[in-house]
Design an enzyme around this catalytic site. Structure first.
Site, mmCIF file in Angstrom:
data_model
loop_
_atom_site.group_PDB
_atom_site.id
_atom_site.type_symbol
_atom_site.label_atom_id
_atom_site.label_comp_id
_atom_site.label_asym_id
_atom_site.label_seq_id
_atom_site.Cartn_x
_atom_site.Cartn_y
_atom_site.Cartn_z
ATOM 1 C CG ASN A 8 -1.790 1.188 1.371
ATOM 2 O OD1 ASN A 8 -1.673 1.930 0.541
ATOM 3 N ND2 ASN A 8 -2.316 1.398 2.520
ATOM 4 C CE LYS A 10 -0.213 3.034 4.731
ATOM 5 N NZ LYS A 10 -0.090 3.305 6.286
ATOM 6 C CG HIS A 99 -5.934 2.047 5.210
ATOM 7 N ND1 HIS A 99 -5.495 3.139 6.283
ATOM 8 C CD2 HIS A 99 -4.816 1.266 5.237
ATOM 9 C CE1 HIS A 99 -4.203 2.607 6.702
ATOM 10 N NE2 HIS A 99 -3.689 1.840 6.092
ATOM 11 C CD GLU A 101 -2.893 5.330 6.798
ATOM 12 O OE1 GLU A 101 -2.971 5.725 5.645
ATOM 13 O OE2 GLU A 101 -1.958 4.884 7.373
ATOM 14 C CD GLU A 170 -3.660 -2.150 7.570
ATOM 15 O OE1 GLU A 170 -2.356 -2.694 6.809
ATOM 16 O OE2 GLU A 170 -3.783 -1.050 7.336
ATOM 17 N N GLY A 176 2.774 2.368 10.872
ATOM 18 C CA GLY A 176 3.639 3.535 10.635
ATOM 19 C C GLY A 176 4.221 3.736 12.001
ATOM 20 C CB SER A 214 5.402 -1.630 12.024
ATOM 21 O OG SER A 214 4.799 -0.360 12.352
#
Ligand code: 13P
Length: 253
Positions: A8, A10, A99, A101, A170, A176, A214
């Protein structure tokens, strides 16, 4: 079924950066990869990806993915949205939906995520349905409750078609941050999700449940060895060819 290793990207990349990364990946993928590989690339670069696929046969097996899809069917006044049918036009095999985010910064609800998955499935695009708890959820002992609620909305809207989806666990606190879930923590949640899928479809064994957060060259083998971990959804490490290739190489057969 092969494990699925999906990158991904992003909101990263540029014409120059992608050219270098994809060329390096093509070289690394010349010998048949252990896993199925997908790349969720920002839409403006899909054409560039296709040009490079034509140039490097090793990239032909790499599935193209979108990072989001509209909850609405194609056609309509939804500025900025991409319809699942448009993804299909570009041979997108996958679309990430829900996701964290997007849930966090764009206010996506469980219901909206479920509709996005529905749109993708109706156009033959495989949704990668993301679920995951925040650090506060985990500390409150609510991990299973949160991920089950998120997945239940998608199952409710899609019924047994959920067998055509991919699920990605996730944990938000691992994205991250360099803080990965241990292999045991990942397996525990994946087993809960598998049980939930089994209650919804007789074909739950064919739903790949990816781990994301991660994942890197050093921890991938341990995570990918877990019985209910069927692949990875990789952010930062998918932007470095050597790291991404190592993760692909760590997939179990
Ligand atoms: P990182 O691998 O950078 O933690 O990102 C994970 C992720 O969000 C993939 O969708």
């Amino acid at each position: 079924m092969k494990q699925l290793i999906a990158g991904n990207w992003k909101m990263n990349g540029s014409l120059e950066f992608n050219q270098a990364l994809l060329t390096a990946l093509a070289q690394g993928l010349e010998t048949a990869p252990r896993a199925e590989v997908a790349l969720c690339i920002p839409a403006p670069y899909w054409a560039q990806f296709r040009v490079l696929c034509a140039q490097y046969p090793a990239l032909k097996g790499v599935g193209l993915g979108a990072q989001d899809v509209s909850a609405h069917p194609g056609g309509g006044a939804y500025t900025g949205e991409l319809a699942a049918a448009m993804l299909r036009d570009f041979d997108c095999r996958y679309a990430i939906v829900g996701h964290s985010e997007r849930r966090q910064y764009h206010g996506e609800t469980d219901d909206a995520v479920a509709q996005k998955a529905r749109q993708a499935l109706s156009c033959g695009v495989t949704p990668i349905v993301c679920v995951g708890e925040t650090l506060a959820d985990r500390e409150d002992g609510r991990t299973f409750e949160v991920v089950k609620r998120q997945l239940a909305a998608v199952i409710h809207a899609n019924g047994p078609c959920i067998s055509e989806a991919v699920v990605a666990y996730e944990p938000v606190w691992a994205i991250g941050t360099g803080r990965t879930a241990t292999a045991e923590q990942a397996q525990q949640v994946h087993a809960v999700l598998r049980a939930q899928l089994m209650a919804a479809t007789a074909r739950a064994d064919r739903v790949r449940i990816l781990y994301g957060g991660s994942m890197n060259a050093a921890n991938a083998a341990d995570l990918l060895a877990q019985p209910d971990v069927d692949g990875g959804l990789i952010g930062g490490a998918s932007l470095k060819a050597a790291d991404f290739l190592s993760i692909i190489g760590a997939a179990r057969r």
